[in-house]
Design a protein around this motif. Structure first.
Motif, PDB file in Angstrom:
ATOM      1  N   TYR A 162      33.947  -8.040  75.920  1.00  0.00           N
ATOM      2  CA  TYR A 162      34.142  -6.617  76.630  1.00  0.00           C
ATOM      3  C   TYR A 162      35.467  -5.886  75.256  1.00  0.00           C
ATOM      4  O   TYR A 162      36.243  -6.746  74.492  1.00  0.00           O
ATOM      5  N   PHE A 182      41.390 -13.257  76.629  1.00  0.00           N
ATOM      6  CA  PHE A 182      41.727 -12.413  75.981  1.00  0.00           C
ATOM      7  C   PHE A 182      41.823 -12.302  74.722  1.00  0.00           C
ATOM      8  O   PHE A 182      42.511 -13.772  74.838  1.00  0.00           O
ATOM      9  N   LEU A 224      30.017 -12.641  84.964  1.00  0.00           N
ATOM     10  CA  LEU A 224      30.739 -11.426  85.059  1.00  0.00           C
ATOM     11  C   LEU A 224      32.247 -11.086  85.122  1.00  0.00           C
ATOM     12  O   LEU A 224      32.627 -11.541  86.999  1.00  0.00           O
ATOM     13  N   SER A 225      32.517 -10.645  84.397  1.00  0.00           N
ATOM     14  CA  SER A 225      34.246 -10.541  85.272  1.00  0.00           C
ATOM     15  C   SER A 225      34.055  -9.519  86.375  1.00  0.00           C
ATOM     16  O   SER A 225      35.169  -9.903  87.755  1.00  0.00           O
ATOM     17  N   GLY A 226      33.554  -9.041  86.956  1.00  0.00           N
ATOM     18  CA  GLY A 226      33.036  -8.292  88.486  1.00  0.00           C
ATOM     19  C   GLY A 226      32.782  -9.433  89.220  1.00  0.00           C
ATOM     20  O   GLY A 226      33.162  -8.601  90.829  1.00  0.00           O
ATOM     21  N   VAL A 227      32.801 -10.399  89.430  1.00  0.00           N
ATOM     22  CA  VAL A 227      31.575 -11.104  89.806  1.00  0.00           C
ATOM     23  C   VAL A 227      32.762 -12.594  89.907  1.00  0.00           C
ATOM     24  O   VAL A 227      32.278 -13.640  91.275  1.00  0.00           O
ATOM     25  N   GLY A 228      33.773 -12.405  89.312  1.00  0.00           N
ATOM     26  CA  GLY A 228      34.772 -13.723  89.621  1.00  0.00           C
ATOM     27  C   GLY A 228      34.798 -14.382  88.462  1.00  0.00           C
ATOM     28  O   GLY A 228      35.207 -15.516  88.283  1.00  0.00           O
ATOM     29  N   GLY A 229      34.298 -13.858  87.606  1.00  0.00           N
ATOM     30  CA  GLY A 229      34.190 -14.569  85.919  1.00  0.00           C
ATOM     31  C   GLY A 229      35.971 -14.013  85.361  1.00  0.00           C
ATOM     32  O   GLY A 229      35.569 -13.251  85.314  1.00  0.00           O
ATOM     33  N   GLU A 230      36.614 -15.218  85.130  1.00  0.00           N
ATOM     34  CA  GLU A 230      37.232 -15.418  84.572  1.00  0.00           C
ATOM     35  C   GLU A 230      37.946 -14.936  83.054  1.00  0.00           C
ATOM     36  O   GLU A 230      36.825 -15.015  82.455  1.00  0.00           O
ATOM     37  N   ALA A 231      38.499 -13.125  82.490  1.00  0.00           N
ATOM     38  CA  ALA A 231      37.813 -12.451  81.816  1.00  0.00           C
ATOM     39  C   ALA A 231      39.245 -14.055  80.232  1.00  0.00           C
ATOM     40  O   ALA A 231      40.308 -13.456  81.040  1.00  0.00           O
ATOM     41  N   VAL A 234      40.115 -17.218  71.887  1.00  0.00           N
ATOM     42  CA  VAL A 234      38.852 -15.556  72.157  1.00  0.00           C
ATOM     43  C   VAL A 234      39.976 -15.516  70.769  1.00  0.00           C
ATOM     44  O   VAL A 234      41.038 -15.574  70.515  1.00  0.00           O
TER      45      VAL A 234
END
Lengths: 116, 110
Positions: free
Chosen positions: A33, A107, A98-105, A4
């Motif tokens: 995000y 940065f 989706l980061s809330g279901v296990g997708g690494e964010a 990113v």
């Protein structure tokens, strides 16, 4: 790109001026995000984009803040009439799922904004 | 919605000793718990995560344990080294995004 990318890395602006921050997510990442991080503090959620769905703007602190994203590409965060309390590091993150279901964010390196 | 509390806010340990950071969450439906490390002046990076179908996960010197009944999960770092000095963030899911803990500043004393 490999990760990113955010630009600029540093921005000094005068109080009252507008600024635009840019985020290039990892190619193929549908979720993006924006966070604000004040010095020595945690991650403050600002806004979330998922594909072509309507963004979740619930974290934006005032109507001076806005963000755009075209499809699954670049996003820009705009702060109008900047105030000294806007000084912070603005972090962008993207994830494949989706980061809330296990997708690494993943940065970006952040944009350090200083309002003088 | 989800609420995440993280303790302690600062932790100082002697090099070689173990460090434990704990987070509690409120939503019993949460099923994914990551830990991120942020070194000074750098971006947060995922170091380990756990899903609710297991109670513990290890990766070399770091481990995460999950207690679903008590709704808390902990990060364990053994044989701490100077490079472990950083701020550590836990997170728990709420719908499509992560709710972050306030962070723990880990200081490794030589």
């Amino acid at each position: 790109g490999a990760g990113v990318s955010q630009s600029p890395s540093n921005k000094v602006t005068e109080k009252g001026k507008d600024v635009e921050l840019r985020c290039d997510p990892i190619s193929g990442h549908t979720a993006l995000y924006w966070y604000r991080q004040r010095l020595g503090q945690g991650l403050e959620f600002l806004i979330y984009f998922q594909g072509n769905s309507a963004p979740d703007k619930s974290g934006l602190p005032s109507d001076r803040f806005s963000a755009e994203r075209t499809g699954e590409s670049v996003s820009t965060l705009t702060i109008q009439r900047t105030q000294q309390e806007d000084s912070a590091v603005y972090l962008c993150a993207s994830s494949l799922a989706l980061s809330g279901v296990g997708g690494e964010a993943f940065f970006g390196q952040g944009t350090r904004l200083t309002v003088v | 919605g989800e609420n995440v509390e993280q303790h302690p806010s600062t932790l100082s340990v002697q090099e070689g000793d173990s460090a434990v950071i704990k987070c509690t969450y409120s939503d019993s439906a949460s099923n994914y718990f990551p830990w991120y490390k942020q070194e000074l002046g750098k971006r947060p990076q995922l170091i380990i995560d756990i899903r609710s179908n297991v109670g513990e996960k290890k990766d070399q010197r770091i481990a995460v344990t999950l207690n679903k009944t008590a709704k808390h999960f902990s990060l364990h770092i053994t044989e701490t080294q100077p490079e472990d000095s950083a701020v550590y963030f836990c997170a728990a899911p709420s719908n499509y995004q992560l709710i972050w803990g306030a962070g723990t500043k880990l200081i490794i004393k030589p």
